[in-house]
Design a protein around this motif. Sequence first.
Motif, PDB file in Angstrom:
ATOM      1  N   THR A   1       0.843  -1.187   0.000  1.00  0.00           N
ATOM      2  CA  THR A   1       0.000   0.000   0.000  1.00  0.00           C
ATOM      3  C   THR A   1       0.881   1.239   0.000  1.00  0.00           C
ATOM      4  O   THR A   1       2.036   1.197   0.432  1.00  0.00           O
ATOM      5  CB  THR A   1      -0.922   0.041   1.231  1.00  0.00           C
ATOM      6  N   LEU A   2       0.310   2.332  -0.477  1.00  0.00           N
ATOM      7  CA  LEU A   2       0.959   3.635  -0.421  1.00  0.00           C
ATOM      8  C   LEU A   2       0.270   4.431   0.679  1.00  0.00           C
ATOM      9  O   LEU A   2      -0.928   4.722   0.595  1.00  0.00           O
ATOM     10  CB  LEU A   2       0.832   4.365  -1.762  1.00  0.00           C
ATOM     11  N   HIS A   3       1.009   4.760   1.722  1.00  0.00           N
ATOM     12  CA  HIS A   3       0.409   5.463   2.849  1.00  0.00           C
ATOM     13  C   HIS A   3       0.376   6.965   2.563  1.00  0.00           C
ATOM     14  O   HIS A   3       1.409   7.563   2.272  1.00  0.00           O
ATOM     15  CB  HIS A   3       1.195   5.197   4.136  1.00  0.00           C
ATOM     16  N   PRO A   4      -0.801   7.580   2.641  1.00  0.00           N
ATOM     17  CA  PRO A   4      -0.905   8.993   2.263  1.00  0.00           C
ATOM     18  C   PRO A   4      -0.365   9.958   3.305  1.00  0.00           C
ATOM     19  O   PRO A   4      -0.075  11.118   2.977  1.00  0.00           O
ATOM     20  CB  PRO A   4      -2.414   9.184   2.092  1.00  0.00           C
ATOM     21  N   ASP A   5      -0.209   9.514   4.558  1.00  0.00           N
ATOM     22  CA  ASP A   5       0.135  10.439   5.638  1.00  0.00           C
ATOM     23  C   ASP A   5       1.495  10.193   6.275  1.00  0.00           C
ATOM     24  O   ASP A   5       1.945  11.000   7.086  1.00  0.00           O
ATOM     25  CB  ASP A   5      -0.940  10.364   6.742  1.00  0.00           C
ATOM     26  N   ARG A   6       2.133   9.086   5.933  1.00  0.00           N
ATOM     27  CA  ARG A   6       3.434   8.777   6.534  1.00  0.00           C
ATOM     28  C   ARG A   6       4.498   8.666   5.452  1.00  0.00           C
ATOM     29  O   ARG A   6       4.229   8.187   4.357  1.00  0.00           O
ATOM     30  CB  ARG A   6       3.366   7.475   7.331  1.00  0.00           C
ATOM     31  N   SER A   7       5.692   9.058   5.817  1.00  0.00           N
ATOM     32  CA  SER A   7       6.793   9.055   4.850  1.00  0.00           C
ATOM     33  C   SER A   7       7.503   7.704   4.828  1.00  0.00           C
ATOM     34  O   SER A   7       7.456   6.941   5.797  1.00  0.00           O
ATOM     35  CB  SER A   7       7.820  10.142   5.214  1.00  0.00           C
ATOM     36  N   THR A   8       8.157   7.433   3.739  1.00  0.00           N
ATOM     37  CA  THR A   8       9.034   6.270   3.640  1.00  0.00           C
ATOM     38  C   THR A   8      10.236   6.482   4.550  1.00  0.00           C
ATOM     39  O   THR A   8      10.792   7.586   4.615  1.00  0.00           O
ATOM     40  CB  THR A   8       9.495   6.091   2.189  1.00  0.00           C
ATOM     41  N   GLY A   9      10.653   5.441   5.253  1.00  0.00           N
ATOM     42  CA  GLY A   9      11.800   5.542   6.142  1.00  0.00           C
ATOM     43  C   GLY A   9      13.090   5.809   5.392  1.00  0.00           C
ATOM     44  O   GLY A   9      13.249   5.433   4.218  1.00  0.00           O
ATOM     45  N   VAL A  10      14.005   6.462   6.095  1.00  0.00           N
ATOM     46  CA  VAL A  10      15.297   6.834   5.505  1.00  0.00           C
ATOM     47  C   VAL A  10      16.422   6.386   6.428  1.00  0.00           C
ATOM     48  O   VAL A  10      16.314   6.484   7.658  1.00  0.00           O
ATOM     49  CB  VAL A  10      15.400   8.356   5.281  1.00  0.00           C
ATOM     50  N   MET A  11      17.479   5.890   5.845  1.00  0.00           N
ATOM     51  CA  MET A  11      18.682   5.522   6.590  1.00  0.00           C
ATOM     52  C   MET A  11      19.882   6.180   5.928  1.00  0.00           C
ATOM     53  O   MET A  11      20.053   6.087   4.710  1.00  0.00           O
ATOM     54  CB  MET A  11      18.867   4.002   6.596  1.00  0.00           C
ATOM     55  N   PHE A  12      20.692   6.861   6.725  1.00  0.00           N
ATOM     56  CA  PHE A  12      21.969   7.374   6.241  1.00  0.00           C
ATOM     57  C   PHE A  12      23.050   6.380   6.626  1.00  0.00           C
ATOM     58  O   PHE A  12      23.099   5.911   7.771  1.00  0.00           O
ATOM     59  CB  PHE A  12      22.291   8.736   6.866  1.00  0.00           C
ATOM     60  N   LEU A  13      23.916   6.057   5.696  1.00  0.00           N
ATOM     61  CA  LEU A  13      25.000   5.109   5.948  1.00  0.00           C
ATOM     62  C   LEU A  13      26.313   5.749   5.550  1.00  0.00           C
ATOM     63  O   LEU A  13      26.510   6.121   4.383  1.00  0.00           O
ATOM     64  CB  LEU A  13      24.775   3.822   5.145  1.00  0.00           C
ATOM     65  N   GLU A  14      27.175   5.922   6.528  1.00  0.00           N
ATOM     66  CA  GLU A  14      28.463   6.541   6.230  1.00  0.00           C
ATOM     67  C   GLU A  14      29.588   5.514   6.286  1.00  0.00           C
ATOM     68  O   GLU A  14      29.600   4.641   7.143  1.00  0.00           O
ATOM     69  CB  GLU A  14      28.765   7.695   7.186  1.00  0.00           C
ATOM     70  N   GLN A  15      30.511   5.644   5.359  1.00  0.00           N
ATOM     71  CA  GLN A  15      31.716   4.825   5.366  1.00  0.00           C
ATOM     72  C   GLN A  15      32.735   5.581   6.205  1.00  0.00           C
ATOM     73  O   GLN A  15      33.474   6.436   5.711  1.00  0.00           O
ATOM     74  CB  GLN A  15      32.231   4.601   3.945  1.00  0.00           C
ATOM     75  N   ARG A  16      32.747   5.283   7.526  1.00  0.00           N
ATOM     76  CA  ARG A  16      33.575   6.078   8.434  1.00  0.00           C
ATOM     77  C   ARG A  16      35.048   5.772   8.252  1.00  0.00           C
ATOM     78  O   ARG A  16      35.901   6.654   8.300  1.00  0.00           O
ATOM     79  CB  ARG A  16      33.149   5.807   9.880  1.00  0.00           C
TER      80      ARG A  16
END
Length: 346
Positions: A90-105
């Motif tokens: 489903t496409l949720h109209p009120d919530r955003s897709t989760g995001v992950m930042f991944l850094e190569q430290r």
Amino acid sequence: MTAGAGSAPDSPAPVDLLTFGESMVSLRSAGPLANGGALNMQVAGAESNVAIGVARLGHTSAWAGSVGADPQGEFIVKQLRGEGVRLHHTLHPDRSTGVMFLEQRTADLSRAFYYRAGSAGATVARDHVAAALDCGARIMHLTGITPALSAEARDAVEYAAERAASECIVVSLDVNYRSKLWSRDQARAVLGPLARHATIVIASDDELDLIAPSQAGSGAAGHLGDAGAGDETPADGEACNAQRLLEAGVREVVVKRGAAGAAVYTADGHLEAPALAVTCVDTVGAGDAFTAGYLSGLLDGEGVPERLRRGTLAGAFAVSTRGDWEGLPRRDELALLDAARGSTVR
């Protein structure tokens, strides 16, 4: 289904493997995030990683879940479909897709920063799973990540495990503990009861205690000898936890050890296989790759030694290429890294 625009399944036909959970976008940096620079957007998610890995190895797979009605959600849908994964979403109209930042430290260290609280993916519910299971599947693959997302996601996992087991569908449960989502005690309380429905438990060696029955309740005391907890080595603890799971009804306990290889415990014995020596550039997604390879072997009717071999091969592809799943092998590519390797039954 959960609130939001529904999507008809890509195909009502049965699949070899069905899974569900949260898929996010991963924004990867080549160095420290604090230094700025270009970010590369990719799809991330343990469950969708396995679905892609299985599809690349020549099987049919499906993923169920929810994404935001945003460009990130559209990106995920396009990527999964492009990899041949069937969708029940489903496409949720009120919530955003989760995001992950991944850094190569550093060359050997990556760090993840999650922005997934209250995301569309956390709304995955039993309705998603019910509709997908109605189409049929040979394997229901679950992870310990999904029940940590929300109460409705936990309910969906419990429903999926119980229903799949009742319908004689193989239930694969990868513990996949995430300390940023819940504590070990919280995970143990939820994941432990799921073991009674699992056909296959997959875990790292430090995750087995989160799902194994307690000694007092397992009837395993006769296998533990007189050694107390203080006398137990890590290897002993692994074997004891595996034994308790087998006695609880799990058919196979698969232990992922990273660079040290993998092991499988069954009623017939204990099988180990070393990892394949490759140049490691990115360990993210390696466990999911192993799982996809192992389950692919199961789908092909292979025995445990071949499943282990295929799992370690897929894991070697994953760690020697960058990305969660981008380097996963297709079936005709397995021979590129295949080599004579030994396994020992004890």
